[in-house]
Design a protein around this motif. Structure first.
Motif, PDB file in Angstrom:
ATOM      1  N   ALA A 254       0.842  -1.188   0.000  1.00 56.58           N
ATOM      2  CA  ALA A 254       0.000   0.000   0.000  1.00 56.58           C
ATOM      3  C   ALA A 254       0.878   1.239   0.000  1.00 56.58           C
ATOM      4  CB  ALA A 254      -0.902   0.007   1.233  1.00 56.58           C
ATOM      5  N   SER A 255       0.297   2.342  -0.431  1.00 53.75           N
ATOM      6  CA  SER A 255       1.028   3.610  -0.408  1.00 53.75           C
ATOM      7  C   SER A 255       0.933   4.219   0.997  1.00 53.75           C
ATOM      8  CB  SER A 255       0.432   4.575  -1.431  1.00 53.75           C
ATOM      9  OG  SER A 255      -0.860   4.970  -1.016  1.00 53.75           O
ATOM     10  N   GLU A 256       1.733   5.247   1.224  1.00 54.45           N
ATOM     11  CA  GLU A 256       1.697   5.918   2.523  1.00 54.45           C
ATOM     12  C   GLU A 256       0.361   6.602   2.753  1.00 54.45           C
ATOM     13  OE1 GLU A 256       4.985   7.810   4.026  1.00 54.45           O
ATOM     14  OE2 GLU A 256       6.380   6.351   3.228  1.00 54.45           O
ATOM     15  N   ALA A 257      -0.242   7.132   1.701  1.00 52.88           N
ATOM     16  CA  ALA A 257      -1.546   7.777   1.829  1.00 52.88           C
ATOM     17  C   ALA A 257      -2.619   6.764   2.223  1.00 52.88           C
ATOM     18  CB  ALA A 257      -1.921   8.465   0.517  1.00 52.88           C
ATOM     19  N   GLN A 258      -2.545   5.568   1.671  1.00 48.23           N
ATOM     20  CA  GLN A 258      -3.505   4.523   2.020  1.00 48.23           C
ATOM     21  C   GLN A 258      -3.332   4.098   3.469  1.00 48.23           C
ATOM     22  OE1 GLN A 258      -2.415   1.865  -1.152  1.00 48.23           O
ATOM     23  NE2 GLN A 258      -4.287   2.346  -2.297  1.00 48.23           N
ATOM     24  N   LEU A 259      -2.091   4.000   3.935  1.00 44.61           N
ATOM     25  CA  LEU A 259      -1.850   3.652   5.337  1.00 44.61           C
ATOM     26  C   LEU A 259      -2.347   4.752   6.272  1.00 44.61           C
ATOM     27  CD1 LEU A 259       1.665   1.990   5.193  1.00 44.61           C
ATOM     28  CD2 LEU A 259      -0.559   0.891   5.424  1.00 44.61           C
ATOM     29  N   LEU A 260      -2.155   6.000   5.879  1.00 47.48           N
ATOM     30  CA  LEU A 260      -2.640   7.113   6.689  1.00 47.48           C
ATOM     31  C   LEU A 260      -4.158   7.084   6.790  1.00 47.48           C
ATOM     32  CD1 LEU A 260      -2.037   9.654   8.292  1.00 47.48           C
ATOM     33  CD2 LEU A 260      -2.077  10.935   6.155  1.00 47.48           C
ATOM     34  N   ALA A 261      -4.828   6.780   5.687  1.00 43.80           N
ATOM     35  CA  ALA A 261      -6.289   6.667   5.705  1.00 43.80           C
ATOM     36  C   ALA A 261      -6.729   5.558   6.656  1.00 43.80           C
ATOM     37  CB  ALA A 261      -6.813   6.408   4.299  1.00 43.80           C
ATOM     38  N   ALA A 262      -6.014   4.438   6.660  1.00 46.35           N
ATOM     39  CA  ALA A 262      -6.352   3.333   7.555  1.00 46.35           C
ATOM     40  C   ALA A 262      -6.098   3.696   9.014  1.00 46.35           C
ATOM     41  CB  ALA A 262      -5.552   2.092   7.178  1.00 46.35           C
ATOM     42  N   VAL A 263      -5.032   4.453   9.273  1.00 46.90           N
ATOM     43  CA  VAL A 263      -4.747   4.907  10.645  1.00 46.90           C
ATOM     44  C   VAL A 263      -5.883   5.781  11.146  1.00 46.90           C
ATOM     45  CG1 VAL A 263      -3.260   6.452  11.984  1.00 46.90           C
ATOM     46  CG2 VAL A 263      -2.238   4.699  10.537  1.00 46.90           C
ATOM     47  N   MET A 264      -6.356   6.680  10.316  1.00 45.43           N
ATOM     48  CA  MET A 264      -7.463   7.551  10.723  1.00 45.43           C
ATOM     49  C   MET A 264      -8.751   6.742  10.919  1.00 45.43           C
ATOM     50  SD  MET A 264      -6.892  10.887   8.437  1.00 45.43           S
ATOM     51  CE  MET A 264      -5.789  12.153   8.971  1.00 45.43           C
ATOM     52  N   TRP A 265      -8.965   5.759  10.067  1.00 38.82           N
ATOM     53  CA  TRP A 265     -10.166   4.937  10.158  1.00 38.82           C
ATOM     54  C   TRP A 265     -10.126   4.071  11.417  1.00 38.82           C
ATOM     55  CZ3 TRP A 265     -14.261   4.952   6.672  1.00 38.82           C
ATOM     56  CH2 TRP A 265     -15.222   3.982   6.875  1.00 38.82           C
ATOM     57  N   ALA A 266      -8.968   3.472  11.705  1.00 42.27           N
ATOM     58  CA  ALA A 266      -8.844   2.563  12.849  1.00 42.27           C
ATOM     59  C   ALA A 266      -8.769   3.298  14.179  1.00 42.27           C
ATOM     60  CB  ALA A 266      -7.612   1.684  12.678  1.00 42.27           C
ATOM     61  N   GLY A 267      -8.175   4.492  14.169  1.00 43.41           N
ATOM     62  CA  GLY A 267      -8.028   5.236  15.414  1.00 43.41           C
ATOM     63  C   GLY A 267      -6.739   4.934  16.155  1.00 43.41           C
ATOM     64  N   PHE A 268      -5.861   4.135  15.571  1.00 37.86           N
ATOM     65  CA  PHE A 268      -4.549   3.859  16.163  1.00 37.86           C
ATOM     66  C   PHE A 268      -3.578   3.581  15.032  1.00 37.86           C
ATOM     67  CE2 PHE A 268      -6.793  -0.140  15.921  1.00 37.86           C
ATOM     68  CZ  PHE A 268      -5.860  -0.989  15.371  1.00 37.86           C
ATOM     69  N   GLU A 269      -2.290   3.569  15.348  1.00 33.28           N
ATOM     70  CA  GLU A 269      -1.282   3.323  14.327  1.00 33.28           C
ATOM     71  C   GLU A 269      -0.383   2.169  14.736  1.00 33.28           C
ATOM     72  OE1 GLU A 269       2.107   6.545  15.555  1.00 33.28           O
ATOM     73  OE2 GLU A 269       0.420   7.245  14.370  1.00 33.28           O
ATOM     74  N   PRO A 270       0.306   1.563  13.778  1.00 34.94           N
ATOM     75  CA  PRO A 270       1.229   0.474  14.111  1.00 34.94           C
ATOM     76  C   PRO A 270       2.374   0.979  14.993  1.00 34.94           C
ATOM     77  CG  PRO A 270       0.887   0.625  11.725  1.00 34.94           C
ATOM     78  CD  PRO A 270       0.242   1.812  12.338  1.00 34.94           C
ATOM     79  N   VAL A 271       2.948   0.083  15.760  1.00 33.88           N
ATOM     80  CA  VAL A 271       4.087   0.431  16.606  1.00 33.88           C
ATOM     81  C   VAL A 271       5.300   0.728  15.734  1.00 33.88           C
ATOM     82  CG1 VAL A 271       5.639  -0.413  18.403  1.00 33.88           C
ATOM     83  CG2 VAL A 271       3.212  -0.943  18.503  1.00 33.88           C
ATOM     84  N   HIS A 272       5.527  -0.128  14.712  1.00 34.73           N
ATOM     85  CA  HIS A 272       6.656   0.046  13.785  1.00 34.73           C
ATOM     86  C   HIS A 272       6.196  -0.238  12.377  1.00 34.73           C
ATOM     87  CE1 HIS A 272       9.541   0.187  17.068  1.00 34.73           C
ATOM     88  NE2 HIS A 272       9.013  -0.909  17.561  1.00 34.73           N
ATOM     89  N   VAL A 273       6.824   0.448  11.411  1.00 33.15           N
ATOM     90  CA  VAL A 273       6.603   0.169   9.994  1.00 33.15           C
ATOM     91  C   VAL A 273       7.963  -0.149   9.392  1.00 33.15           C
ATOM     92  CG1 VAL A 273       5.833   1.102   7.791  1.00 33.15           C
ATOM     93  CG2 VAL A 273       4.632   1.742   9.885  1.00 33.15           C
ATOM     94  N   VAL A 274       8.105  -1.356   8.855  1.00 35.40           N
ATOM     95  CA  VAL A 274       9.355  -1.795   8.244  1.00 35.40           C
ATOM     96  C   VAL A 274       9.161  -1.782   6.743  1.00 35.40           C
ATOM     97  CG1 VAL A 274      11.042  -3.654   8.111  1.00 35.40           C
ATOM     98  CG2 VAL A 274       9.783  -3.259  10.233  1.00 35.40           C
ATOM     99  N   GLU A 275      10.025  -1.049   6.041  1.00 38.22           N
ATOM    100  CA  GLU A 275       9.896  -0.959   4.582  1.00 38.22           C
ATOM    101  C   GLU A 275      10.835  -1.915   3.896  1.00 38.22           C
ATOM    102  OE1 GLU A 275       9.830   2.950   2.931  1.00 38.22           O
ATOM    103  OE2 GLU A 275       9.001   3.759   4.754  1.00 38.22           O
TER     104      GLU A 275
END
Length: 67
Positions: A46-67
């Motif tokens: 997924a793109s960073e924008a898609q992940l940001l949308a999911a963070v806003m939808w879920a209400g929390f973010e992952p602890v770490h993101v490994v690219e």
């Protein structure tokens, strides 16, 4: 879109974030469990924008993101 591994604190966060990503993004996104980590993890393409949308939808973010 880039392949990323998202690490979470709890197992239920993995399920909730996968559901939020599927609902928040109108285009299909590849989501699968990654069992190769000691923390609960999701492998997504997924793109960073898609992940940001999911963070806003879920209400929390992952602890770490490994690219």
């Amino acid at each position: 879109m880039e392949r990323k591994v998202l690490l979470f604190k709890e197992e239920r966060q993995v399920e909730a974030f996968a559901h939020a990503l599927a609902r928040a993004v109108p285009t299909p996104v590849q989501i699968r469990r990654d069992l190769g980590w000691t923390w609960p993890a999701l492998e997504v393409q997924a793109s960073e924008a898609q992940l940001l949308a999911a963070v806003m939808w879920a209400g929390f973010e992952p602890v770490h993101v490994v690219e």
